[in-house]
Design an enzyme around this catalytic site. Structure first.
Site, PDB file in Angstrom:
ATOM      1  N   ASP A 426       0.867  -1.151   0.000  1.00 56.84           N
ATOM      2  CA  ASP A 426       0.000   0.000   0.000  1.00 56.84           C
ATOM      3  C   ASP A 426       0.923   1.224   0.000  1.00 56.84           C
ATOM      4  OD1 ASP A 426      -2.228   1.639   0.426  1.00 56.84           O
ATOM      5  OD2 ASP A 426      -1.784   1.685   2.560  1.00 56.84           O
ATOM      6  N   THR A 428      -0.160   4.934   1.002  1.00 54.61           N
ATOM      7  CA  THR A 428      -0.396   5.903   2.052  1.00 54.61           C
ATOM      8  C   THR A 428      -0.240   5.260   3.419  1.00 54.61           C
ATOM      9  OG1 THR A 428      -2.067   6.629   0.540  1.00 54.61           O
ATOM     10  CG2 THR A 428      -1.941   7.767   2.625  1.00 54.61           C
ATOM     11  N   PHE A 593     -10.881  22.535  -7.697  1.00 46.76           N
ATOM     12  CA  PHE A 593      -9.900  21.637  -8.277  1.00 46.76           C
ATOM     13  C   PHE A 593     -10.611  20.393  -8.799  1.00 46.76           C
ATOM     14  CE2 PHE A 593      -6.883  18.210  -8.251  1.00 46.76           C
ATOM     15  CZ  PHE A 593      -5.738  18.806  -8.747  1.00 46.76           C
ATOM     16  N   ARG A 650       6.102  16.891  -5.097  1.00 46.53           N
ATOM     17  CA  ARG A 650       4.881  17.232  -5.822  1.00 46.53           C
ATOM     18  C   ARG A 650       4.900  18.735  -6.044  1.00 46.53           C
ATOM     19  NH1 ARG A 650       0.823  13.298  -3.363  1.00 46.53           N
ATOM     20  NH2 ARG A 650      -0.686  14.959  -3.309  1.00 46.53           N
TER      21      ARG A 650
END
Lengths: 1186, 333
Positions: A426, A428, A593, A650
């Site tokens: 996984d 997160t 967004f 990011r």
């Protein structure tokens, strides 16, 4: 209820359009048909029609057994093991006169073995049960008949009940949201337990029900819900509410799922729609399977082999027995008259020799039963429990911050840890800490931020690998020192003396810097939350990125402290006056967004009455929207963005523009028109309208946020990759994030070629808009097929070209999104998808649901046939953890679901390295050695019995005293083998980690391959031959002492047995690589114990000791021959193995042999003569390459 | 073999972290962290060659010594079962042995080929006789042998449990099939005295056979097995029986008959007067008479010495092979 409903902000307006949009307009036609038949009578659970439907209650049970079925079910589980079943049969038969030995000696160990395992099962299940009880008895407020809300237990909820849930409580079942403490019926939900995402999700009640905020209003509330049947899809819901004679479509927006949590909302009212096992979270939970390790499964096969051997030799014996017995009585003449063949029980009856032979066959099955090690299973259980204790106590897997040690929850799978071929992880909370940190930014073409990201650190390390690696580590520690000196702020890790402490005012472009941080402070949808005690402001943001921006702005002097429906208040540092001032911005519009827009804007009016559009977005969409005169820093910024992306950050581009009133007015009109339109293409219209204003932007800079990896993740992944373990990341995140993390944790590298499989192509989106489901499905399938084929052909061509040119082939990374995955996992594509996937060095699946994760896991498991390991931390990973051969839960901050479903729990991802490479390798090695050795020792022993049989005309007379035999597996050989299983180490932990390739031994299953197992078995047969024939030939027939006494049955038995005990224990001493005092104590102690036993047992009265009476003291010990035979036989049994091992270590060394030699030579030649190691290194390298 | 004292980088850092409280704590800690000081043997060429060499060096002398001991024993073996049948019965041995009216005495002449020092042990050897057959081994009652008629749960003794409704002491097939050939030895004119005491294990005599248990109703059945017993002597003194009852391990076995406590010179001729009573003809078993001296190692058997020599020399051979291979691989790495 006197509670005041919050008026405050109309969040529904703030979240301008993305939320209200009901997602699945279609499907509603299917209500009432198959799969959509559920009917819920709201507020009327006692309605006879509702009762008639008999929906399941809210009681949830995750246990494997119940009180009633425990005994039969666990017994059944136990006797699924062939060996146990065999021993049960033997124990039953041993009460008959067929048995060559007493029944107790067989039954006792069996009872112990089965009993111990059952107790273990019971304890494990009891723990699960306790948790269920806790969950089932959680208090819930339910609207009762007397028109008040009353507390009741969670398990008593019924479909149709109206419940009230308070802030920070878990929803007790799947609910339909009716209303909340907010006027417009919204509420915030945290779905961490479902999908692992920590950000808040907004749920929205239907407008018709949102007025039901009063207890009284429920008096006459009656409605019916028709909706889909229970299913596992977390991301869709189809239903209709019939209320006041009108139909209202329901979507996921109104559904609150069990095990998610109410946040930021005082309370909500809801109707129970799905209960207990019907809830989506429970539907997603696959049954806890009982896992067995590969070694154990192969062990069963070996047992079959041994069992066949057993049957075979018993059969041979019976045939000979029949012949011999038949001849004893020939036409009334007695052959072996001393056996009285004329007067026998059925077992020796020469007249019915065939029957006698059959009965003898049964006897022989019992006699040679020593071939099958009864104590093997129990020894392995013990060993595994002890191994787990060591894993639990390993300090290098202890996480101080949360005070969590590693925890082996099931001990069945320890050795499986040493054979992992693929890790499915996984993202997160597993790879990342699940917190964003603002680390860098580029403003006005200048890069700020001195901090080093994990990726940069990893890169630096890789580049400077070698003798000069002290420089970066110095820098690292320096960096760490700085970090340590200040109090860390969550989400903020920005260090730059030019910016921090308001120093930015001295920078040349300080006005740009000011605007930049203003954008960060204003352009978002976060909500400030001032804590009453400390006055500190925290933010509730939709995504952790956003929170990081607001926090960064706050830390750098632009504190966002208040939001109303129409305004945003900042506490700003003014660079002209050098003072802090409060400024209020009038909030005009929020342009949300979305993943297609990839940007977000706000339109505000500042105190100077300027109209500003503040925008942040992905570089791909932002640069094309810049104004001609807004591109001043474009080149530098792009350059910086590329660097940041390389560093695994990011990035977002920050820009703004000033609007003039006229333009704005015109646009607003258009925009509002689009928003209020009711046509199907409303979204497109809104998007187009927004697009019109988001133009001619002026570039300010770019931000870089680090999705903070957990400590040591890149290094760990690197090590695991070196060990040849494939790593797949399965995440619910969006693709960009997943790819970034892929880079950050060195799963993807710049030199890798990416194969991206997605359904985000324009034509499919267009088709989706048309709503033609079948067409979409078909187009998707075609597109997926095409993409898969392309991927495969790419890889093949790359392989061909690389093999012809040079060795260094291009590595591929596969990235696939959830929708594509759904299609790829369809039966006819599975193979293709898998073929593509295994040819890629790393695979990232994004936007995947828990069920998909589990399916991918199963696919990998089944297709490779190799061991898979899943790592996860949230409830969304439960299916995956259970599906994989091994599930590892990260016991982080999130709920305990993953840990509860896992087989091993660790606190940090990086501990996986030690868990696999050290403990996994050790346990694998130990268990496989142990099993091999077990078979060896029992074959050695069992076959001496068989050889002896051949000399008793196969009459079934054991060579040894009953109790020697019973104690063989229990006392004389058990402890050393357990010590082997618990303590043995081929190489130390340090070297295991230094040479990750050693792990291949487990993956390729070298230590438990059939040749090796058979080798040990043959070794056992050879040993038994040597023991039997050498001792009989040296002892028979002459006197064995000076006083002329000859060897009889008793002395021969003792001598052979002595040889067996010595031989198997010394063999153990040869086979292990690691002698602490424990091994010495057990091995030599076992041998000593044999003599002690013989003395004690021999001194008991002859009734008890029978053939062992004083046999050592009186007969054997004074005989020099006895001792000389022991020495000879033992040395001879050891020679074959010793020579083989010597030869192997020299000419065909296994990997651990090489490492051992290297260690030895390093120890012997400190520092100076490293050159001598060259040939070993070469050998090691050769091993690596093949 | 090297001994790694559990030191190394990791451990020293560990020591920093864990305050050194006491040796015991330290040991517990090491135990839990699996870093106990340990000996980690590695099969290095040096070790392998040394081990093999050492084994050879030890085994060859041991082999020589044991071989010498075995060779020093003088052993005379004489098979008499076929010789002691009168010519006319050669074709029908069963008739001979079953007919109690035919005299069973027989004379054998044994030539001593080397001087035999007293005590000279007399054995009888039976071949193809399954004293270790499961039925046979179990067919006795230890309790009855010790307690006599007081003990009557003797079902294991079937079919030799009782006779004419009365129990048999000693019961069971073993006792019933007691060996009953007898030997007497004459050298020159004088009879050699045969000492037939102390031929059984002392523990057997003292603890397994009752001092006050007398044979009862023994060999009274229709089918007579082997020898009879003197009803007036307690079982604990019937050493022939005790020796016989201690069953042999393999189908070919010797049992001690007695001792000659006089030296026999080389070329002496010993005349054996024997009674060939025991039936081995029905199952083709051989009967042999063995006279043997003993050494510190026991009787004559070269196997052990030869095996030692063989193993020792193979060890040396292997070590040389390994040495050569090692030198070769060293030269061309």
């Amino acid at each position: 209820m006197p509670e005041r409903r919050k008026k405050g902000i109309h969040f529904s307006k703030l979240y301008s359009f993305s939320c209200i949009r009901s997602s699945h307009e279609d499907n509603h036609a299917q209500i009432g048909q198959r799969g959509y038949s559920r009917v819920v009578y709201c507020n009327d659970p006692d309605n006879p029609e509702q009762v008639q439907l008999r929906y399941r209650g809210n009681y949830v049970s995750t246990t494997k057994y119940t009180a009633v079925n425990f005994i039969p079910k666990s017994l059944f589980e136990q006797f699924r093991r062939v060996a146990n079943l065999y021993f049960l049969v033997v124990a039953c038969v041993s009460f008959s006169p067929l048995a060559p030995y007493s029944a107790i000696s067989v039954l006792a160990p069996l009872v112990v073995v089965i009993g111990a395992t059952m107790v273990k099962e019971a304890v494990e299940d009891w723990r699960r049960r306790k948790q269920d009880i806790e969950a089932n008895n959680r208090k819930v407020e339910v609207y009762s008949r007397n028109h008040t809300f009353q507390k009741t237990r969670g398990k008593n909820l019924r479909v149709g009940d109206i419940v009230k849930v308070y802030k920070d409580d878990y929803f007790p079942a799947d609910l339909l949201l009716l209303s909340s403490s907010y006027e417009d019926g919204i509420c915030y939900v945290e779905t961490m337990n479902l999908d692992g995402e920590t950000n808040l999700k907004l749920k929205h009640a239907l407008e018709v029900t949102s007025h039901l905020y009063d207890e009284k209003s429920f008096n006459d509330f009656m409605a019916v819900i028709r909706c889909e049947d229970p299913n596992e899809n977390l991301y869709s819901f189809v239903g209709t509410l019939y209320y006041d004679g009108t139909q209202y479509p329901l979507s996921l927006q109104q559904i609150l799922l069990r095990d998610s949590k109410l946040k930021n909302t005082e309370y909500i009212y809801g109707v129970v729609v799905f209960t207990g096992h019907d809830t989506k979270v429970m539907q997603n939970a696959t049954d806890p399977p009982s896992k067995r390790s590969k070694i154990e499964r192969r062990m069963d096969k070996i047992i079959y082999v041994l069992f066949s051997t057993l049957v075979l030799i018993s059969f041979i014996g019976s045939v000979f027995f029949e012949i011999e017995t038949k001849e004893d009585l020939n036409h009334g003449k007695l052959r072996r008259w001393y056996l009285r063949p004329d007067d026998t029980p059925v077992f020796y009856n020469p007249k019915r020799a065939t029957l006698a032979a059959f009965l003898h066959f049964l006897t022989a099955l019992m006699l040679y039963g020593y071939l099958i090690p009864i104590s093997l299973y129990v020894s392995i259980e013990i060993v595994k429990v002890l191994q787990s204790i060591f894993i639990n106590h390993d300090q290098d897997m202890y996480y101080e911050e949360t005070d969590k040690p590693a925890h082996a929850r099931t001990s069945n799978l320890n050795e499986e840890l040493g054979q992992v071929d693929t890790i499915l992880s996984d993202k997160t909370g597993t790879l990342t800490c699940n917190s964003m940190e603002f680390v860098k930014c580029s403003i006005a073409g200048t890069a700020y931020g001195r901090g080093m990201t994990e990726v940069e650190v990893a890169l630096a390390r890789r580049r400077t690998d070698g003798p000069t690696d002290d420089i970066p580590s110095d820098r690292l520690s320096h960096d760490a020192d700085i970090r340590g000196s200040e109090k860390p702020i969550k989400g903020f890790n920005f260090r730059d003396e030019r910016i921090n402490n308001s120093q930015w005012v001295n920078e040349p472009h300080c006005d740009v810097i000011q605007k930049f941080f203003r954008v960060l402070a204003i352009c978002h949808t976060a909500i400030p939350d001032k804590s009453k005690d400390s006055g500190e402001i925290s933010y509730e943001a939709e995504s952790p990125d956003e929170a990081a921006f607001v926090i960064a702005a706050r830390e750098l002097g632009f504190e966002f402290f208040g939001r109303t429906q129409t305004s945003i208040s900042l506490h700003e540092f003014d660079f002209k006056t050098g003072k802090g001032v409060d400024r209020v911005y009038e909030l005009l519009h929020v342009l949300e967004f979305s993943s297609s827009r990839k940007r977000m804007s706000v339109i505000v009016r500042n105190a100077e009455n300027q109209l500003l559009l503040l925008c942040k977005g992905a570089d791909s969409v932002m640069f094309e929207r810049l104004a001609k005169d807004g591109r001043m820093f474009e080149v530098q910024t792009k350059d910086h963005i590329n660097k940041y992306a390389e560093a695994g950050l990011r990035t977002l581009v920050i820009a703004y523009r000033e609007l003039n009133e006229e333009e704005y007015k015109k646009w607003e009109e258009e925009f509002l028109k689009a928003k209020t339109s009711v046509t199907l293409d409303r979204d497109a219209l809104v998007d187009a309208a927004a697009d019109k204003i988001e133009r001619d932007l002026i570039l300010l800079g770019a931000t870089a946020v680090e999705d903070k990896l957990q400590k040591g993740v890149p290094e760990c992944i690197n090590k695991l990759a070196q060990a040849g373990i494939k790593i797949w990341v399965l995440t619910g995140d969006k693709m960009e994030t997943a790819v970034n993390i892929g880079y950050a944790c060195s799963l993807l590298r710049q030199d890798m070629k990416q194969i991206i499989i997605t359904l985000d192509s324009p034509d499919i989106i267009a088709l989706e808009k048309q709503g033609d489901k079948e067409a979409v499905a078909k187009a998707s399938l075609d597109s997926i097929e095409k993409q898969l084929r392309e991927g495969i052909s790419q890889i093949q061509s790359a392989k061909e070209s690389s093999s012809s040119v040079n060795k260094g082939s291009i590595a591929f990374g596969l990235i696939i999104d959830g929708k594509s995955l759904e299609f790829s996992l369809k039966k006819n594509f599975e193979k293709t998808f898998f073929e593509l996937a295994i040819n890629c060095a790393s695979v990232i699946c994004c936007r995947s649901t828990p069920k998909q994760k589990a399916r991918v896991t199963r696919l990998v498991k089944l297709e490779t046939g190799k061991t898979t390991l899943s790592v996860g931390d949230g409830a969304n990973d439960v299916g995956m953890l259970q599906e994989a051969d091994i599930g590892v839960g990260i016991s982080g901050v999130e709920g305990m679901q993953a840990v509860m479903a896992s087989d091993f729990a660790i606190a940090q991802f990086r501990f996986l390295e030690r868990l696999l490479l050290v403990h996994g390798h050790w346990c694998y090695r130990r268990i496989s050695m142990m099993v091999c050795y077990f078979f060896y020792k029992n074959i050695t022993f069992g076959f001496t019995l068989f050889w002896y049989e051949a000399y008793t005309s196969f009459s079934g007379q054991p060579a040894y005293n009953d109790w020697y035999m019973s104690f063989y597996n229990v006392f004389f050989t058990s402890l050393p083998v357990i010590a082997l299983g618990v303590f043995d180490q081929d190489v130390s932990a340090r070297l295991c980690l230094k040479h990750p390739l050693l792990y291949r031994e487990g993956v390729e299953n070298i230590l438990f391959s059939w040749p090796r197992i058979l080798g040990w078995m043959i070794n056992g047969v050879i040993s038994s031959i040597i023991i039997f024939f050498f001792s009989t030939n040296s002892l028979i027939n002459q006197a064995f002492r000076r006083d002329g006494k000859v060897v009889d049955f008793e002395v021969l038995g003792v001598t052979m047995y002595t040889c067996v005990v010595w031989a198997v224990n010394c063999q153990m001493a040869l086979a292990i690589n690691y002698f602490t005092w424990i091994q010495h104590f057990f091995i030599w102690g076992s041998i000593a114990f044999w003599y002690i036993f013989l003395v004690i047992y021999g001194s008991l009265s002859p009734n008890v000791s029978t053939t062992a009476y004083k046999v050592l003291v009186e007969a054997c010990a004074p005989s020099a021959l006895y001792w000389l035979v022991t020495v000879l036989v033992v040395i001879c049994t050891l020679l074959p193995y010793f020579s083989f091992r010597a030869f192997q270590t020299w000419f065909r060394p296994m990997y651990h042999d090489l490492i051992q030699q290297e260690r030895l030579e390093e120890a012997e030649l400190p520092l100076a003569v490293r050159g001598n190691l060259q040939h070993l290194r070469e050998k090691l390298n050769n091993k690596r390459d093949p | 073999m090297d001994v790694d004292e559990g030191s190394g980088l990791r451990d020293s850092t560990e020591a920093h972290r864990i305050p050194r409280r006491s040796r015991w704590h330290e040991a517990i800690h090491q135990f839990k962290q699996q870093t106990l000081p340990a000996c980690k043997p590695v099969l290095t060429p040096k070790w392998v060659i040394t081990t093999f060499l050492l084994m050879g060096v030890i085994f060859i002398p041991v082999g020589l010594i044991t071989l010498r001991a075995s060779r020093s024993v003088v052993e005379i073996v004489d098979r008499y079962d076929s010789e002691c049948i009168p010519e006319e019965y050669k074709s029908n041995k069963m008739a001979y042995i079953k007919d109690s009216s035919i005299p069973k005495n027989c004379s054998r002449f044994l030539k001593v080929y080397r001087r035999m020092k007293a005590p000279i042990y007399i054995y009888y050897q039976l071949d193809n006789y399954y004293q270790n057959h499961r039925r046979y081994v179990k067919s006795k009652s230890e309790q009855q042998l010790l307690h006599g008629l007081k003990f009557n749960a003797t079902s294991t003794c079937k079919p030799q449990e009782s006779n004419n409704g009365r129990p048999v002491v000693p019961c069971g097939l073993i006792a019933w099939s007691l060996f009953n050939d007898t030997y007497a030895f004459i050298r020159g004119r004088s009879e050699l005295k045969v000492n037939r005491n102390n031929i059984a294990w002392k523990s057997d005599r003292d603890h397994k056979f009752g001092k006050h248990v007398y044979p009862f109703n023994f060999q009274n059945g229709t089918l007579i097995g082997g020898g009879n017993l003197d009803l007036s002597i307690p079982l604990s003194d019937q050493e022939d029986l005790i020796v016989w009852m201690r069953t042999a391990a393999l189908p070919s076995f010797r049992k001690l008959y007695g001792r000659i406590e006089e030296d026999l010179d080389a070329d002496d001729v010993v005349v054996v007067k024997l009674m060939n009573n025991y039936n081995t003809y029905s199952f083709g078993g051989k009967k042999k008479l063995v006279l043997s001296t003993s050494s510190w190692l026991g009787g004559k058997n070269d196997f052990l010495g030869v095996a030692y020599l063989f193993v020792g020399s193979s060890c040396i051979f292997i070590s040389i092979v390994f040495l050569l291979l090692h030198m070769k691989s060293q030269r061309s790495p």
